[in-house]
Design a protein around this motif. Structure first.
Motif, PDB file in Angstrom:
ATOM      1  N   ILE A 250     -13.119 -16.765 -32.331  1.00  0.00           N
ATOM      2  CA  ILE A 250     -12.200 -17.429 -31.973  1.00  0.00           C
ATOM      3  C   ILE A 250     -11.130 -16.414 -32.457  1.00  0.00           C
ATOM      4  CG2 ILE A 250     -10.534 -19.703 -32.041  1.00  0.00           C
ATOM      5  CD1 ILE A 250     -13.537 -20.594 -32.556  1.00  0.00           C
TER       6      ILE A 250
ATOM      7  N   LYS B 112     -17.911 -24.120 -32.033  1.00  0.00           N
ATOM      8  CA  LYS B 112     -16.961 -23.069 -31.404  1.00  0.00           C
ATOM      9  C   LYS B 112     -16.138 -23.720 -29.998  1.00  0.00           C
ATOM     10  CE  LYS B 112     -16.375 -18.863 -28.638  1.00  0.00           C
ATOM     11  NZ  LYS B 112     -15.780 -19.577 -27.668  1.00  0.00           N
ATOM     12  N   ASN B 113     -16.505 -24.728 -28.905  1.00  0.00           N
ATOM     13  CA  ASN B 113     -15.768 -25.391 -28.391  1.00  0.00           C
ATOM     14  C   ASN B 113     -15.157 -26.723 -28.792  1.00  0.00           C
ATOM     15  OD1 ASN B 113     -17.049 -24.375 -25.985  1.00  0.00           O
ATOM     16  ND2 ASN B 113     -18.523 -25.445 -25.993  1.00  0.00           N
TER      17      ASN B 113
ATOM     18  N   GLU C   2     -11.871 -24.982 -31.704  1.00  0.00           N
ATOM     19  CA  GLU C   2     -10.841 -24.250 -29.677  1.00  0.00           C
ATOM     20  C   GLU C   2      -9.958 -25.311 -29.455  1.00  0.00           C
ATOM     21  OE1 GLU C   2     -13.197 -20.683 -28.034  1.00  0.00           O
ATOM     22  OE2 GLU C   2     -13.527 -22.348 -27.164  1.00  0.00           O
ATOM     23  N   ALA C   3     -10.365 -26.399 -29.059  1.00  0.00           N
ATOM     24  CA  ALA C   3     -10.109 -27.512 -28.890  1.00  0.00           C
ATOM     25  C   ALA C   3      -9.149 -27.978 -29.936  1.00  0.00           C
ATOM     26  CB  ALA C   3     -10.647 -28.563 -28.372  1.00  0.00           C
TER      27      ALA C   3
ATOM     28  N   TRP D 127     -13.075 -31.968 -24.477  1.00  0.00           N
ATOM     29  CA  TRP D 127     -13.491 -31.691 -25.618  1.00  0.00           C
ATOM     30  C   TRP D 127     -12.082 -32.356 -26.417  1.00  0.00           C
ATOM     31  CZ3 TRP D 127     -16.814 -30.291 -29.032  1.00  0.00           C
ATOM     32  CH2 TRP D 127     -18.477 -30.097 -28.134  1.00  0.00           C
ATOM     33  N   ASP D 128     -10.651 -32.128 -25.416  1.00  0.00           N
ATOM     34  CA  ASP D 128      -9.347 -32.710 -26.901  1.00  0.00           C
ATOM     35  C   ASP D 128      -9.343 -33.590 -27.192  1.00  0.00           C
ATOM     36  OD1 ASP D 128      -8.143 -30.097 -25.729  1.00  0.00           O
ATOM     37  OD2 ASP D 128      -7.104 -30.946 -24.024  1.00  0.00           O
TER      38      ASP D 128
ATOM     39  N   ASP E 138     -16.696 -28.521 -21.337  1.00  0.00           N
ATOM     40  CA  ASP E 138     -15.241 -27.835 -20.499  1.00  0.00           C
ATOM     41  C   ASP E 138     -15.547 -27.504 -19.180  1.00  0.00           C
ATOM     42  OD1 ASP E 138     -13.372 -25.892 -20.174  1.00  0.00           O
ATOM     43  OD2 ASP E 138     -14.444 -24.457 -21.298  1.00  0.00           O
TER      44      ASP E 138
ATOM     45  N   ARG F 111     -14.429 -11.814 -33.829  1.00  0.00           N
ATOM     46  CA  ARG F 111     -13.843 -12.548 -34.194  1.00  0.00           C
ATOM     47  C   ARG F 111     -13.926 -13.708 -33.091  1.00  0.00           C
ATOM     48  NH1 ARG F 111     -12.714  -9.980 -38.256  1.00  0.00           N
ATOM     49  NH2 ARG F 111     -10.462 -10.306 -39.571  1.00  0.00           N
TER      50      ARG F 111
ATOM     51  N   PHE G  73      -7.851 -26.315 -33.076  1.00  0.00           N
ATOM     52  CA  PHE G  73      -6.818 -25.402 -32.806  1.00  0.00           C
ATOM     53  C   PHE G  73      -5.821 -25.341 -31.423  1.00  0.00           C
ATOM     54  CE2 PHE G  73     -10.262 -22.678 -35.436  1.00  0.00           C
ATOM     55  CZ  PHE G  73     -10.007 -23.695 -36.258  1.00  0.00           C
ATOM     56  N   ARG G  74      -6.091 -25.852 -30.677  1.00  0.00           N
ATOM     57  CA  ARG G  74      -4.872 -26.274 -30.054  1.00  0.00           C
ATOM     58  C   ARG G  74      -3.822 -27.380 -29.960  1.00  0.00           C
ATOM     59  NH1 ARG G  74      -8.778 -24.899 -26.203  1.00  0.00           N
ATOM     60  NH2 ARG G  74      -9.234 -26.982 -25.531  1.00  0.00           N
TER      61      ARG G  74
ATOM     62  N   THR H  41      -4.413 -16.861 -34.863  1.00  0.00           N
ATOM     63  CA  THR H  41      -3.445 -17.347 -34.701  1.00  0.00           C
ATOM     64  C   THR H  41      -2.662 -17.010 -36.191  1.00  0.00           C
ATOM     65  OG1 THR H  41      -3.395 -19.669 -34.606  1.00  0.00           O
ATOM     66  CG2 THR H  41      -4.334 -18.682 -32.904  1.00  0.00           C
TER      67      THR H  41
END
Length: 382
Positions: A54, A22-23, A26-27, A364-365, A180, A52, A29-30, A57
């Motif tokens: 996440i 998940k983490n 999320e990073a 995470w990025d 995070d 959902r 998709f950003r 989009t």
């Protein structure tokens, strides 16, 4: 590119693999403004739409296989063979990402990347449930052979995959779990008091967080606590924060033997309580027998808690010089380290400082950038 992601770990009660997935997603998709993603899973015909994990989009959607229940699919995989997942989905994307050890057949020709976290099922089979061990033993080598690339989470896990399966090291990339920092940070006293009150923790405490199972070496934590001088035990509770795990009978027996001591078992702890529990602990102890990575020590360091971990597998990678390393089987040394940290404010303060600094290097990025590089390289090859 169109990328399909197996979403099964996202829809369960999330522990290690689910939280990482998940983490990381999320990073990702950003970060990714080019590719489109579809998370796929299973749902019964007519079943209410699953929440959902996440949010959708324009670049992220969901697809559910509705003519075969997840349990039926799992039974077919275990007892017969893995069904062709692309045929079941009726799609041929550029790339499949399988974040839970195993690549399923793709006869329509899509490329694939799988994440293999560790080799506990072959190196420590006694700590893995038989059915899961058989499943992974059967399918992981096929996954390594048929995937275009493998992702793992530590240098130690990469080394083990190369040594055990003879894999090409160039075929394996490391995408480590991360912190995070908007969630794991030192919490104020009022928040700590609210959370410790919820679990009836009334005095300073030694903390373990994670599943209560043999691989986590809970027995050594209990035995080392019992070896502390009585005056130390009188001042500190031992808090075991986590749900029951597989083969926990010996842990239960030892807990029964030590029921006269101040040992608190919280059961499963929701995510929102963890930062305050870490922040309030006098020391965090994690003498696991084996870890693919080991997130709890990193989370504890991000909350400015001194950590003691085992000196095996990936754990020295995680803590570096910011924590104390101990032989997981040496109960006497673990007890001595606990007593030393609890009795030496200068040492505890130095460990808090080093832990915070080390945790800051994890984000995470950066992990998502590494995964995106893998996706772009291997999804675009035809």
């Amino acid at each position: 590119m169109r990328v399909f992601v197996e979403g099964t770990p996202l829809f369960r009660q999330r522990t290690g693999v689910g939280q990482y997935t998940k983490n990381l997603l999320e990073a990702l998709f950003r970060l990714d403004e080019e590719n489109t993603y579809t998370i796929f899973s299973f749902a019964l015909p007519g079943q209410k739409t699953k929440p959902r994990p996440i949010p959708e989009t324009p670049r992220l959607g969901y697809r559910f296989i509705r003519y075969m229940h997840q349990k039926v699919f799992n039974a077919v995989v275990r007892k017969v063979t893995a069904p062709p997942i692309d045929v079941m989905l009726g799609s041929r994307p550029d790339l499949f990402l399988f974040p839970n050890f195993v690549r399923y057949p793709l006869p329509l020709g899509s490329r694939a990347v799988a994440i293999i976290y560790d080799l506990s099922f072959v190196l420590h089979p006694e700590h893995v449930a038989r059915r899961n061990r058989q499943f992974l033993t059967r399918y992981v080598p096929i996954t390594i052979e048929r995937c275009q690339h493998i992702v793992t989470i530590s240098e130690n896990s990469k080394k083990e995959i190369v040594e055990y399966y003879g894999a090409d090291p160039d075929k394996i990339s490391i995408v480590s779990p991360a912190i995070d920092h908007s969630f794991f940070y030192p919490r104020p006293a009022a928040e700590i008091d609210a959370v410790t009150g919820k679990y009836n923790i009334t005095k300073p405490y030694i903390l373990y967080a994670g599943t209560l199972e043999p691989r986590k070496n809970i027995r050594s934590i209990l035995d080392s606590y019992a070896k502390l001088p009585p005056e130390v035990r009188a001042s500190y509770s031992l808090v075991l924060a986590g749900g029951k795990g597989w083969l926990d009978q010996d842990i239960k027996r030892r807990l029964d033997e030590l029921q006269h001591m101040d040992i608190i078992t919280t059961g499963y702890v929701p995510d929102e309580d963890l930062p305050a529990l870490y922040s309030g602990a006098s020391v965090f102890v994690y003498p696991s027998l084996y870890e693919g990575y080991g997130m709890p020590p990193l989370e504890a360091m991000a909350c400015a808690t001194p950590v003691i971990v085992a000196n095996n597998s990936s754990l020295p990678e995680v803590v570096g010089d910011a924590g104390l390393l101990v032989d997981a089987h040496d109960v006497d040394s673990l007890a001595q380290y606990l007593e030393k940290v609890l009795g030496d404010p200068a040492l505890a303060g130095e460990l808090r400082r080093r832990g915070l600094e080390r945790a800051k290097t994890s984000n995470w990025d950066e992990s998502a950038r590494r995964l995106l590089a893998v996706i772009n390289e291997f999804g675009s090859q035809r």
